[in-house]
Design an enzyme around this catalytic site. Structure first.
Site, PDB file in Angstrom:
ATOM      1  N   PRO A 126       0.792  -1.227   0.000  1.00  0.00           N
ATOM      2  CA  PRO A 126       0.000   0.000   0.000  1.00  0.00           C
ATOM      3  C   PRO A 126       0.830   1.285   0.000  1.00  0.00           C
ATOM      4  CG  PRO A 126      -0.132  -1.100   2.130  1.00  0.00           C
ATOM      5  CD  PRO A 126       0.523  -2.062   1.182  1.00  0.00           C
ATOM      6  N   ASN A 127       0.324   2.233  -0.762  1.00  0.00           N
ATOM      7  CA  ASN A 127       0.864   3.596  -0.864  1.00  0.00           C
ATOM      8  C   ASN A 127       2.150   3.684  -1.684  1.00  0.00           C
ATOM      9  OD1 ASN A 127      -1.216   4.732   0.870  1.00  0.00           O
ATOM     10  ND2 ASN A 127      -0.183   3.670   2.533  1.00  0.00           N
ATOM     11  N   ARG A 182       5.089  10.877  -2.408  1.00  0.00           N
ATOM     12  CA  ARG A 182       4.854  10.592  -0.996  1.00  0.00           C
ATOM     13  C   ARG A 182       6.142  10.772  -0.185  1.00  0.00           C
ATOM     14  NH1 ARG A 182       4.847   4.387   1.035  1.00  0.00           N
ATOM     15  NH2 ARG A 182       4.231   4.914   3.151  1.00  0.00           N
ATOM     16  N   TYR A 195      11.360   8.609   0.971  1.00  0.00           N
ATOM     17  CA  TYR A 195      11.286   7.593  -0.089  1.00  0.00           C
ATOM     18  C   TYR A 195      11.896   8.033  -1.420  1.00  0.00           C
ATOM     19  CZ  TYR A 195       8.120   5.463   3.276  1.00  0.00           C
ATOM     20  OH  TYR A 195       7.583   4.916   4.420  1.00  0.00           O
ATOM     21  N   ASN A 229       8.048  -5.562  -1.193  1.00  0.00           N
ATOM     22  CA  ASN A 229       8.020  -4.462  -0.230  1.00  0.00           C
ATOM     23  C   ASN A 229       6.581  -4.424   0.284  1.00  0.00           C
ATOM     24  OD1 ASN A 229       7.902  -2.143   1.256  1.00  0.00           O
ATOM     25  ND2 ASN A 229       9.046  -0.891  -0.212  1.00  0.00           N
ATOM     26  N   ALA A 248       3.175  -0.863   4.642  1.00  0.00           N
ATOM     27  CA  ALA A 248       2.597  -0.870   6.003  1.00  0.00           C
ATOM     28  C   ALA A 248       2.118  -2.255   6.434  1.00  0.00           C
ATOM     29  CB  ALA A 248       1.449   0.129   6.069  1.00  0.00           C
ATOM     30  N   HIS A 273       3.988  -4.482   9.061  1.00  0.00           N
ATOM     31  CA  HIS A 273       3.858  -4.327  10.507  1.00  0.00           C
ATOM     32  C   HIS A 273       2.517  -4.810  11.052  1.00  0.00           C
ATOM     33  CE1 HIS A 273       7.198  -1.813   9.350  1.00  0.00           C
ATOM     34  NE2 HIS A 273       6.399  -0.980   8.719  1.00  0.00           N
ATOM     35  N   ASP A 289       0.951 -15.752   6.723  1.00  0.00           N
ATOM     36  CA  ASP A 289       0.377 -17.085   6.503  1.00  0.00           C
ATOM     37  C   ASP A 289       0.394 -17.472   5.026  1.00  0.00           C
ATOM     38  OD1 ASP A 289       0.001 -17.414   9.186  1.00  0.00           O
ATOM     39  OD2 ASP A 289      -2.157 -17.029   9.165  1.00  0.00           O
ATOM     40  N   GLU A 294      12.454  -9.537   1.630  1.00  0.00           N
ATOM     41  CA  GLU A 294      11.665  -8.372   2.064  1.00  0.00           C
ATOM     42  C   GLU A 294      12.501  -7.108   1.852  1.00  0.00           C
ATOM     43  OE1 GLU A 294      10.384  -8.864   6.159  1.00  0.00           O
ATOM     44  OE2 GLU A 294      10.198  -6.702   6.430  1.00  0.00           O
ATOM     45  N   HIS A 308      12.679  -2.813   2.104  1.00  0.00           N
ATOM     46  CA  HIS A 308      12.142  -1.517   2.531  1.00  0.00           C
ATOM     47  C   HIS A 308      13.070  -0.439   2.008  1.00  0.00           C
ATOM     48  CE1 HIS A 308       9.256  -3.476   5.064  1.00  0.00           C
ATOM     49  NE2 HIS A 308      10.221  -4.253   5.491  1.00  0.00           N
ATOM     50  N   ILE A 309      12.485   0.572   1.429  1.00  0.00           N
ATOM     51  CA  ILE A 309      13.282   1.691   0.906  1.00  0.00           C
ATOM     52  C   ILE A 309      13.961   2.418   2.069  1.00  0.00           C
ATOM     53  CG2 ILE A 309      13.111   3.907  -0.314  1.00  0.00           C
ATOM     54  CD1 ILE A 309      10.644   2.619  -1.808  1.00  0.00           C
ATOM     55  N   SER A 310      13.190   2.659   3.108  1.00  0.00           N
ATOM     56  CA  SER A 310      13.734   3.357   4.284  1.00  0.00           C
ATOM     57  C   SER A 310      14.300   2.341   5.269  1.00  0.00           C
ATOM     58  CB  SER A 310      12.619   4.174   4.946  1.00  0.00           C
ATOM     59  OG  SER A 310      11.628   3.310   5.480  1.00  0.00           O
ATOM     60  N   ARG A 343      13.172   4.436  12.481  1.00  0.00           N
ATOM     61  CA  ARG A 343      11.976   5.275  12.406  1.00  0.00           C
ATOM     62  C   ARG A 343      11.101   5.046  13.646  1.00  0.00           C
ATOM     63  NH1 ARG A 343       9.420   4.706   6.600  1.00  0.00           N
ATOM     64  NH2 ARG A 343       8.228   6.478   7.424  1.00  0.00           N
ATOM     65  N   ARG A 358       7.406   0.493  13.461  1.00  0.00           N
ATOM     66  CA  ARG A 358       7.956  -0.020  12.194  1.00  0.00           C
ATOM     67  C   ARG A 358       9.058  -1.057  12.408  1.00  0.00           C
ATOM     68  NH1 ARG A 358       5.662   3.391   8.200  1.00  0.00           N
ATOM     69  NH2 ARG A 358       5.277   5.414   9.124  1.00  0.00           N
TER      70      ARG A 358
HETATM   71  C1  DQA Z   1       8.326   0.926   3.703  1.00  0.00           C
HETATM   72  C2  DQA Z   1       8.405   1.135   5.221  1.00  0.00           C
HETATM   73  C3  DQA Z   1       7.056   0.924   5.872  1.00  0.00           C
HETATM   74  O1  DQA Z   1       7.157   1.134   7.273  1.00  0.00           O
HETATM   75  C4  DQA Z   1       6.049   1.911   5.310  1.00  0.00           C
HETATM   76  O2  DQA Z   1       4.777   1.660   5.861  1.00  0.00           O
HETATM   77  C5  DQA Z   1       6.011   1.905   3.844  1.00  0.00           C
HETATM   78  C6  DQA Z   1       7.244   1.759   3.070  1.00  0.00           C
HETATM   79  C7  DQA Z   1       9.660   1.248   3.009  1.00  0.00           C
HETATM   80  O3  DQA Z   1       9.794   0.898   1.838  1.00  0.00           O
HETATM   81  O4  DQA Z   1      10.524   1.876   3.608  1.00  0.00           O
HETATM   82  O5  DQA Z   1       4.970   2.145   3.241  1.00  0.00           O
HETATM   83  O6  DQA Z   1       8.056  -0.457   3.468  1.00  0.00           O
END
Ligand code: DQA
Length: 151
Positions: A12-13, A20, A25, A75, A78, A81, A88, A99, A101-103, A108, A112
């Protein structure tokens, strides 16, 4: 030698990348990221199939239907978490995944730091910016080669 078949999932997002929270990011949008990654994949004899979704069940269903892929890069955004459903789903299929994550999720907010996927993943990349997707791809392919999948 046949192509490596990689499934890339974005949660998501992440459709709003570039717009964003660009301080966290970066300025590249998702299409920019995909273009870069697909070009790199091409050179590594890999094909990337991508799905971004804001809906948990769509991601779960794609994981269920991942039998034709060699490796998954996700990725989960959200859902990292929160989602026992994604956990599952990965436990239900026997497919390696990384897995991304950009950040740096450990630098943070406290919420997270918890991932429902990390301990069942084949590796986590966090805090390398969008380059993290590339390192995940490179690692996935190296492992497939080491495992003699295509030799
Ligand atoms: C994220 C980190 C997550 O905590 C956050 O909710 C995201 C992006 C990252 O790529 O850093 O949407 O997965």
């Amino acid at each position: 030698m046949s192509q490596f078949n990689i499934l890339l999932l974005n949660g998501p997002n992440l459709n709003l990348l570039g717009k964003r929270e660009s301080n966290i990011y970066g300025n590249k949008n998702l299409n920019d990221v995909l273009d870069i990654l697909k070009k790199k994949a091409n050179k590594m004899n890999a094909k990337i199939t991508h799905l971004q979704s804001n809906a948990e069940h769509i991601l779960v269903e794609k994981i269920h239907q991942s039998q034709d892929f060699d490796y998954i890069i996700i990725n989960p955004a959200a859902f990292t978490h929160t989602s026992i459903a994604l956990r599952d789903a990965f436990l239900s299929i026997k497919k390696p995944f990384i897995e991304v994550h950009i950040s740096n999720i450990y630098a943070r907010e406290k919420f997270r730091k918890k991932s429902f996927l990390s301990d069942i993943s084949n590796g986590v990349i966090s805090g390398f910016g969008i380059e993290g997707y590339y390192w995940a791809l490179k690692t996935a392919i190296n492992r497939l080669i080491i495992n003699n999948k295509y030799n």
